[in-house]
Enzyme design. Structure first.
Site, PDB file in Angstrom:
ATOM      1  N   ASP A   1       0.866  -1.164   0.000  1.00 52.45           N
ATOM      2  CA  ASP A   1       0.000   0.000   0.000  1.00 52.45           C
ATOM      3  C   ASP A   1       0.915   1.230   0.000  1.00 52.45           C
ATOM      4  O   ASP A   1       2.115   1.121   0.271  1.00 52.45           O
ATOM      5  CB  ASP A   1      -0.883  -0.028   1.247  1.00 52.45           C
ATOM      6  CG  ASP A   1      -1.660   1.250   1.437  1.00 52.45           C
ATOM      7  OD1 ASP A   1      -2.362   1.668   0.498  1.00 52.45           O
ATOM      8  OD2 ASP A   1      -1.550   1.845   2.526  1.00 52.45           O
TER       9      ASP A   1
ATOM     10  N   ASP B   1      -0.135   5.161   1.091  1.00 48.65           N
ATOM     11  CA  ASP B   1      -0.365   6.035   2.240  1.00 48.65           C
ATOM     12  C   ASP B   1      -0.491   5.215   3.526  1.00 48.65           C
ATOM     13  O   ASP B   1      -1.335   4.332   3.627  1.00 48.65           O
ATOM     14  CB  ASP B   1      -1.642   6.853   2.042  1.00 48.65           C
ATOM     15  CG  ASP B   1      -1.559   7.764   0.827  1.00 48.65           C
ATOM     16  OD1 ASP B   1      -0.565   8.498   0.708  1.00 48.65           O
ATOM     17  OD2 ASP B   1      -2.492   7.733   0.003  1.00 48.65           O
TER      18      ASP B   1
END
Length: 219
Positions: free
Chosen positions: A8, A10
């Site tokens: 991922d 953020d």
């Protein structure tokens, strides 16, 4: 055997919460709706914008959600062009990414960001060349739908048995499980360890330095 580690963005690679929260406040201000608190905004980081807006403004119409989403993108872009966007790498992430690549792992990203937003972050930190597959909200349903991971595996030539999703939110863990991949949670992001485990995390790393050992120990 092709091993793929998908990150991922953020809350996992970079800590962008201050920029995201400020852009969200500005977006709601533009459309004249009371802005959510920062805690609420942190809770939706990882979702694609339409889903995020429906959570943050459940009483709004689809048209209002779209308007806030467009205002958010404009606010984020303005902050970036003005040099106000803040998204530092988490300490130890660059080293973990380099070590995994050196050990033969292929690397990817699956994020609710746009192509433009992800490229800006990876280019800023010099990480873009390390990733063989980049999946964003521009081409996929929102997490936790497995579409991003399905395409990442197709790009890399890996399988669910040899792929791990690394993320900080319950959406990442649920996506990993939906795709049949290993789910590696990280504790330095925006959802806590209990939320990650409840969503299906196989293990939760407490620091980026732990990721290599965790991934190398996978069956």
């Amino acid at each position: 055997m092709t091993r793929l580690a998908v990150f991922d963005c953020d809350g996992t690679l970079v800590d962008s919460q201050s920029t995201i929260c400020l852009a969200m406040q500005r977006a709601f201000d533009v459309v004249g709706v009371a802005a959510p608190g920062d805690a609420a905004t942190r809770g939706i980081i990882g979702l694609s914008l339409p889903e995020a807006m429906s959570v943050l403004y459940p009483g709004g119409t689809p048209e209002e959600h779209d308007a806030i989403g467009e205002a958010y993108k404009a606010a984020f872009f303005d902050m970036r062009t003005q040099g106000l966007a803040n998204h530092p790498l988490y300490e130890g992430i660059a080293e973990a990414v380099a070590d995994l690549e050196a050990r033969g792992w292929l690397l990817g990203v699956a994020t609710g960001k746009s192509d433009r937003g992800l490229k800006a972050i990876l280019d800023h930190h010099g990480l873009h060349p390390r990733f063989v597959t980049l999946q964003t909200a521009d081409r996929h349903p929102s997490k936790p739908h497995p579409s991003m991971l399905d395409q990442a595996m197709a790009d890399a030539g890996s399988s669910p048995a040899t792929t791990a999703m690394i993320g900080d939110t319950s959406y990442d863990m649920a996506m990993a499980k939906a795709a049949g991949c290993a789910a590696i949670g990280v504790s330095w992001g925006y959802h806590n360890a209990d939320q990650l485990i409840e969503a299906g995390a196989d293990v939760v790393a407490d620091h980026p330095s732990a990721l290599v050992a965790i991934l190398e120990a996978l069956p």
